[in-house]
Design a protein around this motif. Structure first.
Motif, short mmCIF file in Angstrom:
data_model
loop_
_atom_site.label_atom_id
_atom_site.label_comp_id
_atom_site.label_asym_id
_atom_site.label_seq_id
_atom_site.Cartn_x
_atom_site.Cartn_y
_atom_site.Cartn_z
N GLU A 94 -6.17 -0.09 -3.86
CA GLU A 94 -7.31 0.55 -4.53
C GLU A 94 -7.49 0.05 -5.95
O GLU A 94 -7.74 0.81 -6.88
CB GLU A 94 -7.16 2.07 -4.49
CG GLU A 94 -7.11 2.61 -3.07
CD GLU A 94 -6.83 4.11 -3.00
OE1 GLU A 94 -6.36 4.70 -4.00
OE2 GLU A 94 -7.09 4.67 -1.92
N ALA A 115 -7.90 -4.18 -2.05
CA ALA A 115 -8.38 -3.07 -1.23
C ALA A 115 -7.23 -2.13 -0.88
O ALA A 115 -7.36 -0.90 -0.97
CB ALA A 115 -9.05 -3.59 0.04
N ARG A 147 1.94 4.79 -8.14
CA ARG A 147 0.93 5.71 -8.69
C ARG A 147 1.53 7.05 -9.15
O ARG A 147 1.17 7.52 -10.24
CB ARG A 147 -0.20 5.94 -7.69
CG ARG A 147 -1.24 4.84 -7.72
CD ARG A 147 -2.53 5.29 -7.03
NE ARG A 147 -3.38 4.15 -6.77
CZ ARG A 147 -4.21 3.62 -7.66
NH1 ARG A 147 -4.29 4.12 -8.87
NH2 ARG A 147 -4.97 2.58 -7.33
N ALA A 151 0.84 -1.21 0.00
CA ALA A 151 0.00 0.00 0.00
C ALA A 151 0.87 1.26 0.00
O ALA A 151 0.61 2.22 -0.74
CB ALA A 151 -0.93 -0.01 1.22
#
Length: 195
Positions: free
Chosen positions: A120, A117, A78, A70
């Motif tokens: 995302e 999750a 990202r 994450a």
């Protein structure tokens, strides 16, 4: 583009990820080469704890890898994709699905859902599975084993089976290559598949 490399320890995926990143950079592509677990200061610390620490319970192991992932997605992947770079990642969430979901028997879907999750829903555009049998992998790893690599035998067989299951389940994302081929031949095939 987001490309991940997967496979058993010793399959050659790290070498192939590096060679692909170098080839893309030589072609003028803005490329980020990264790895999991790791890729961020938090991820590197989790890597040290999980791979070289004492016993870690299976769900704790899965949760730690997911936490590192994450952070990696938020801090590295990202932002790179957002600016138009290509990301080449040595392992991603399929490793957790294979090693913890299949290998540790936590459940493929349970570990996949946890990871989706946490990131995302971000999945690679292409996942290269460098496939070798568990016996060959064990021979390549030899005695330089971390905590996960020491757990050979049935675990690695289950991991191998889970990777094959994932490749069949996600044929639009997976490219399976034979890790027994020469490094140069394999690199050429992967470059061609990516292009």
């Amino acid at each position: 583009m987001f490309v991940s490399f997967e496979g058993l320890d010793g399959c050659g995926k790290t070498t192939q990820a590096r060679l692909l990143a170098e080839a893309l950079a030589a072609d003028g592509v803005d490329v980020i080469s990264t790895r999991e677990p790791g890729g961020t200061p938090l991820g590197e610390e989790i890597r040290r704890l999980v791979l070289h620490g004492d016993h870690v319970a299976p769900w704790a192991e899965a949760a730690l890898y997911t936490a590192a992932r994450a952070q990696h997605v938020a801090e590295v992947i990202r932002p790179a994709l957002g600016r138009g770079a290509t990301v080449v990642c040595d392992r991603y969430l399929d490793s957790s699905v294979a090693y913890q979901g299949g290998g540790r028997r936590l459940g493929v879907d349970a570990v996949l859902e946890l990871n989706l999750a946490a990131v995302e829903g971000l999945l690679p555009d292409l996942t290269v599975l460098v496939e070798i049998d568990p016996e060959t992998a064990a021979g390549r790893v030899g005695d330089r084993r971390d905590r996960i690599e020491q757990d050979l035998g049935a675990l690695w067989t289950r991991v191998d089976e889970t990777y094959r299951e994932l490749a069949a389940r996600f044929p639009g994302r997976y490219v399976v290559v034979d890790g027994r081929r020469s490094i140069a031949d394999l690199a050429a095939e992967i470059r061609e598949r990516v292009r």
